[in-house]
Design a protein around this motif. Structure first.
Motif, PDB file in Angstrom:
ATOM      1  N   UNK A 239       0.836  -1.206   0.000  1.00 41.45           N
ATOM      2  CA  UNK A 239       0.000   0.000   0.000  1.00 41.45           C
ATOM      3  C   UNK A 239       0.867   1.250   0.000  1.00 41.45           C
ATOM      4  N   UNK A 240       1.910   1.250   0.842  1.00 45.46           N
ATOM      5  CA  UNK A 240       2.796   2.410   0.909  1.00 45.46           C
ATOM      6  C   UNK A 240       3.508   2.619  -0.427  1.00 45.46           C
ATOM      7  N   UNK A 241       3.974   1.525  -1.057  1.00 46.12           N
ATOM      8  CA  UNK A 241       4.654   1.630  -2.345  1.00 46.12           C
ATOM      9  C   UNK A 241       3.712   2.166  -3.425  1.00 46.12           C
ATOM     10  N   UNK A 242       2.458   1.740  -3.405  1.00 47.26           N
ATOM     11  CA  UNK A 242       1.479   2.221  -4.380  1.00 47.26           C
ATOM     12  C   UNK A 242       1.227   3.717  -4.198  1.00 47.26           C
ATOM     13  N   UNK A 243       1.117   4.149  -2.941  1.00 45.27           N
ATOM     14  CA  UNK A 243       0.914   5.586  -2.687  1.00 45.27           C
ATOM     15  C   UNK A 243       2.093   6.389  -3.235  1.00 45.27           C
ATOM     16  N   UNK A 244       3.308   5.879  -3.005  1.00 46.89           N
ATOM     17  CA  UNK A 244       4.501   6.599  -3.450  1.00 46.89           C
ATOM     18  C   UNK A 244       4.605   6.596  -4.975  1.00 46.89           C
ATOM     19  N   UNK A 245       4.473   5.407  -5.575  1.00 48.97           N
ATOM     20  CA  UNK A 245       4.714   5.275  -7.016  1.00 48.97           C
ATOM     21  C   UNK A 245       3.542   5.811  -7.833  1.00 48.97           C
ATOM     22  N   UNK A 246       2.355   5.306  -7.539  1.00 54.07           N
ATOM     23  CA  UNK A 246       1.178   5.669  -8.327  1.00 54.07           C
ATOM     24  C   UNK A 246       0.581   6.993  -7.850  1.00 54.07           C
TER      25      UNK A 246
END
Length: 588
Positions: A301-308
């Motif tokens: 979830x954190x990676x998606x917030x950062x990347x996307x």
């Protein structure tokens, strides 16, 4: 060995970082990822040798100081002011929108508000400068209008990050008194220290370094630079209660305004790179792989917030605020990651008790995922631009703000690529300019690039030894490539990179040693010039001319020596024949 704990831990940490960095480069990943994984390998949560976390962490503090000192050396209010209409609203809106979103998500995971706040601040403003600059260089975008917009945004983020690092300790439960009073006092101390640095530091530090530079002692000058970086950081912490990062940052910013900034940067580079690597290793040692396995949903979830999330938000802001199309896409692609500033902010949170190490590990894992993915996002720029142009309503809105004109890679043809803008490169550029031959200069010195840009000479900012910059220089369409840099290792790699792109283009290279001549020819150079040996050959030629020997035979001899790679230890048959012809025509 047990009597040398610091030496052992430095060696082990560097070995782990070296191995991790090599693996990362082979996988075409940023070396930072390898350093972090090297730290995981020698951490307390994995089998095998365990490094002393306390010792390495203290060394990592030096890494933070040198890293922030380097940021200060590159800090430029001018760069920020030029792109203020993009950087200010962009950075502030991302902070105001993404920080509450991350805080909401992490509090739903059961995190305390201070812990959620640390991560919420890290996501919008902790973009990795190292990763961003490397991606821009690899895409040939660093000295374009889009690259300048990115740099200006990074400068503003540096300021915000430094301010946050000042305020984070005030949120600790160890702070006494009302929170507003604690924050006010921290800001007052930081302002006082900044005032002293800007008033007294700008006079004393440059004057000291200038005087030391005249002593003709490089060792003393290097010691002085290290002392300025670390001494200012420690003084800031000891006397003003502010972070080491702020002290080192301001020391670098003060030197940046002087003519010595380039010399200081070149001298401090080995220290900065070495201790920054130790910093990344120390960060990796905090990661518990087993703990991360149990928190894969949170990491995802954190990676998606950062990347996307950061990508889409930047894209939407570009449409709403009418930014140029290409600038918006480059900003969106570059901002989908977080790196070293997130690590510094998280480590500060752990140090003051606001963030648990398990929570920090989740932030680190999300950052690593974003760093790995980001280069691939950059590679989608042409496809994204193509899709956007299929949406005329959005495209017309973005194009209402005129795009700065610049040289496009598609215009490079029948040009000469000149690698390095030293004295030799400058001479070639002038001669080609007089002959109206198209030129393209590749250099890794920002001041030289700016000087050339002011003269309307096309440039690319990048390291030919470490990036794909030569592909953007389109050497396959060039009439020649001239490598003037004195570093023979970098020149070898440059030749190999050229030959991967084109086997036909002539490559003229400068050598510094006799051994280097053979290596550079072996790598595929068309011609290799060794200035010292060439100078010796010219002395022989002028001497024989002064003795009235015939010019034609002299030239024949010197050409034979060049063909033999300047090897004067023995005479080749051709050289022997040329000398015999000179002797036959000896003047009477």
């Amino acid at each position: 060995m047990h009597d040398l704990p610091i030496l052992v831990n430095i060696t082990v940490a560097l070995v782990a970082a070296f191995a991790g960095g090599i693996v990362a480069r082979l996988l075409k990943l940023p070396p930072m990822v390898g350093y972090l994984l090297g730290g995981v390998a020698i951490g307390p949560f994995t089998p095998g040798y365990t490094g002393n976390a306390d010792t390495i962490r203290q060394l990592a503090e030096m890494g933070i100081a040198f890293l922030m000192f380097g940021v200060g050396l590159h800090f430029s209010l001018h760069d920020l002011w030029v792109v203020r209409r993009i950087a200010f609203p962009g950075a502030l809106l991302q902070l105001l929108i993404l920080a509450p979103l991350v805080i909401l998500v992490t509090t739903l995971w059961g995190w305390s508000f201070p812990s959620a706040l640390i991560v919420g601040l890290a996501v919008p403003i902790a973009t990795s400068t190292v990763v961003m600059l490397r991606n821009l260089m690899d895409q040939g975008l660093l000295n374009t209008s889009q690259g300048k917009a990115v740099i200006g945004w990074l400068v503003l983020e540096d300021l915000i990050t430094v301010l946050i690092l000042v305020l984070v300790p005030t949120l600790s439960s160890h702070s006494s008194g009302p929170i507003w009073q604690t924050i006010s006092l921290a800001l007052l101390k930081a302002a006082a220290f900044a005032a002293i640095m800007l008033i007294a530091g700008t006079r004393l530090i440059p004057a000291l370094l200038r005087r030391l530079s005249l002593t003709a002692s490089r060792e003393i000058f290097i010691v002085a630079i290290v002392l300025v970086a670390l001494g200012t950081a420690i003084a800031a912490s000891a006397f003003f209660g502010v972070s080491l990062a702020l002290g080192a940052f301001l020391a670098g910013a003060v030197i940046n305004e002087t003519t010595l900034s380039q010399q200081v940067e070149s001298e401090i580079l080995p220290f900065r790179e070495t201790f920054t690597v130790l910093f990344f290793v120390s960060i990796g040692m905090l990661v518990n792989p087993l703990h991360l396995i149990g928190h894969l949903p949170e990491i995802a979830i954190l990676a998606v917030i950062v990347i996307v999330g950061k990508y889409l938000l930047t894209l939407i802001m570009g449409i709403v605020l009418k930014w140029p199309e290409r600038t918006t896409l480059v900003l969106a692609a570059g901002r989908g990651q977080i790196g070293e500033f997130a690590f510094i902010l998280g480590e500060t949170g752990v140090a003051v008790g606001l963030l648990a190490e398990e929570q920090y590990s989740i932030l680190l894992a999300g950052a690593i995922v974003s760093i790995i993915v980001n280069p691939f996002v950059f590679r989608t720029l042409p496809a994204t631009q193509y899709v956007l142009r299929k949406m005329p309503a959005l495209l017309s809105r973005m194009q209402q703000q005129p795009q700065q004109q610049e040289v496009s890679g598609a215009t490079y043809h029948d040009h000469v690529v000149i690698v390095g803008f030293g004295r030799v490169g400058e001479h070639i550029i002038k001669v080609l300019g007089q002959l109206q031959v198209p030129r393209l200069v590749v250099d890794l010195n920002v001041q030289r690039i700016n000087t050339l840009n002011q003269k309307q000479i096309p440039t690319l900012y990048g390291d030919v030894a470490n990036s794909d910059i030569l592909a953007h220089a389109q050497v396959d369409k060039a009439r020649a490539v001239v490598v003037t840099i004195p570093d023979e290792t970098a020149a070898e790699i440059a030749i190999m990179n050229v030959r991967r792109i084109s086997s036909e283009v002539p490559v003229i290279v400068r050598a510094t040693t006799q051994e280097g001549l053979h290596r550079l020819f072996a790598r595929g150079a068309t011609a290799v010039i060794q200035p010292e040996l060439e100078g010796g050959l010219e002395i022989v030629s002028r001497t024989l001319s002064a003795l009235d020997f015939p010019r034609e035979q002299i030239d024949e001899y010197t050409d034979c020596v060049r063909n033999d790679l300047y090897d004067t230890s023995k005479l080749t048959p051709e050289e022997q024949h040329a000398l015999e012809q000179i002797a036959v025509r000896r003047p009477r």
